[in-house]
Write an enzyme that holds these catalytic residues in place. Sequence first.
Site, PDB file in Angstrom:
ATOM      1  CB  ALA A 327      -0.658  -0.085   1.083  1.00  0.00           C
ATOM      2  CB  SER A 328      -0.063   4.456   1.476  1.00  0.00           C
ATOM      3  OG  SER A 328      -0.794   4.747   0.305  1.00  0.00           O
ATOM      4  CB  THR A 329       4.391   1.611   3.915  1.00  0.00           C
ATOM      5  OG1 THR A 329       4.186   0.516   2.386  1.00  0.00           O
ATOM      6  CG2 THR A 329       3.044   1.791   4.507  1.00  0.00           C
ATOM      7  CE  LYS A 331       0.423   6.420  -2.078  1.00  0.00           C
ATOM      8  NZ  LYS A 331      -1.008   7.346  -1.752  1.00  0.00           N
TER       9      LYS A 331
END
Length: 627
Positions: A327-329, A331
């Site tokens: 997921a967004s980890t 980015k």
Amino acid sequence: MPKRRETLKDSEQEVRVFRNRSLLAIVLVVLMSAGLVARLAYLQIVQHEVFITRSDKNRVRVEPLPPTRGLLLDRNGQLLAENRPTYNLTIVPERVDDLDATLGLLVDILELPDTDVAALKTRSRQRQRPYQSALLLSDLDEEQIAQLAVNRYRLPGIEVEAQLLRYYPDTDIMSHVLGYVGRINAEEVKTLDKGNYAGTHFIGKTGVEREYEAVLHGQAGLRKVETNARGRVLRELGRTDPVPGQNITLTIDKKLQQLGYELLDGRRGSIVAIEPSSGEILAMVSSPGFNANLFVTGISHGDYQALRSDPDLPLYNRAIRGQYPPASTIKPFEALAGLENGVITPNTKVYDPGFYKLPEHERRYHNWLRWGHGRVDMRRAIVVSNDTYFYNLAHDLGIKRLSEFMHRFGFGEDTSHDVYGAASGVMPSDEWKRSRYGQVWFPGETLSVGIGQGYWLSTPLQLATATAVLANRGDWVAPHLAKRIDGEPVTPPKLKQDIELAKEEWWDLINTAMEDVMTGSEGTGRRSGQDLAYRMAGKSGTAQVFTLANDERYNAAELEERLHDHALFIAFAPIEKPEIAIAVIIENAGGGSSHAGPLAREMLDAWLVDKKQDEDSDESSVAGEEA
């Protein structure tokens, strides 16, 4: 009347017949005697050495002496795996006249289920060589030992042996890290060193116990004993002492491990903490855990089925085998990929109306905030976790460059030094998809990968490792569990090349953005970043368990619990000189910032604040005693 003929006795004929028969009998006796004499001569002279050896074997027996298994300790010397004295039941099948009858009698005496006869018979064959004892039952209680002593005369070939048995005092919180030992099975017997494992009934099956089996086991010894006709030992004639296994001090901190397990509170998930400078794994929690002691003595069918049928999968090591969309980890890592490949600059801005569309396509890829964040640059995109910015960045990078750069951080690879069974996860690419599915790669799939979804799967250990490399500004140290072996430090090899960026200040830009995630007014982790006693960098993530249709909204209230999003969070601190990097994953918990973030904060506080206070307190106590 006819004249009767009189038969006269022929004495000479009778003498000849008698003489011939006597001669034949004498020849036969002589031949048989000669055969007996020849056989006796062969046995007594030619085969003298063979039979004298067999005779000595009946009187002198060589018994293996199993080594004591090495201990496992945490980094502070706290005992994690020990050996406790116990009594085991063994059998030497060659000394049993009727194996089935003896095992049946044994089951009756000990009041075991009749179904155990087949299991005991199977175990009686699991040994390295003839005349070596095989383990039937472990950890006998006092009543069983008494019953066997009373009926000893009825059970030839069966002995009660005192041995050391593996025991895990903190089994639930340590079960997945340490693994466990279990009975040597038939397949393992074929591959083991018969000399070194003579008399040994247990072997490491999983975890550290399996990875360091050769170190922990030691070297078997032997003793030569004199026995009577019934096999009882009369005296010891000679001995070669076994060499005990080496003790291993692990990198794990027991208190931090226990805290992580308590924070998860039985929820399905994992917490992995690493010391960036050394690669030492400080905690590697998988929840729920299980009682590893059940496997040491041989878990019952009922207990095993209960563990296997548990929907929470307590036997599943989520820390190293669980594969989740990151997921967004990811980015911050993707932002570095954009900078390194010249696709963006720190000042590159993207307008976010709440969605992104591929050129010449009408499908909308939504930002998590449906009305959008307006114009965002790289720093703000990380702070607010803007999806539209990273959709655009992933498209401009392309899957090839994105995948190659993420491999530099260890995604899609097992980069651990000594973590047994660690999965490699999936870092997708167009080549990977063609090889796996025989299909071409689509541009929309690149967008999914750009926000850590789609085919991309990572383990908690991989996330923590990548975070440690980020904290190290690209310096690679392989994560490992062994700190010292018999006092000697363990230095892992260099498994990956250090990451060197075109501009060193890009590390500072990412660190600052991740710090703003925790302390900025728009930061997604600001709830967990209040009143910090140190500088902390973090990033939250929320991973979808299933794919939503276009324009469909996620509503947790309408879904069953196991379809809720996974909560993720990565962090490291202090930013100026990182001492700990951490990854937290809680299955089906919801938002990463609200559920996983607080756990990461508590773990960091325990390591950086509480631990320091404890050390200062200990130093003050020592100083006071010396004064």
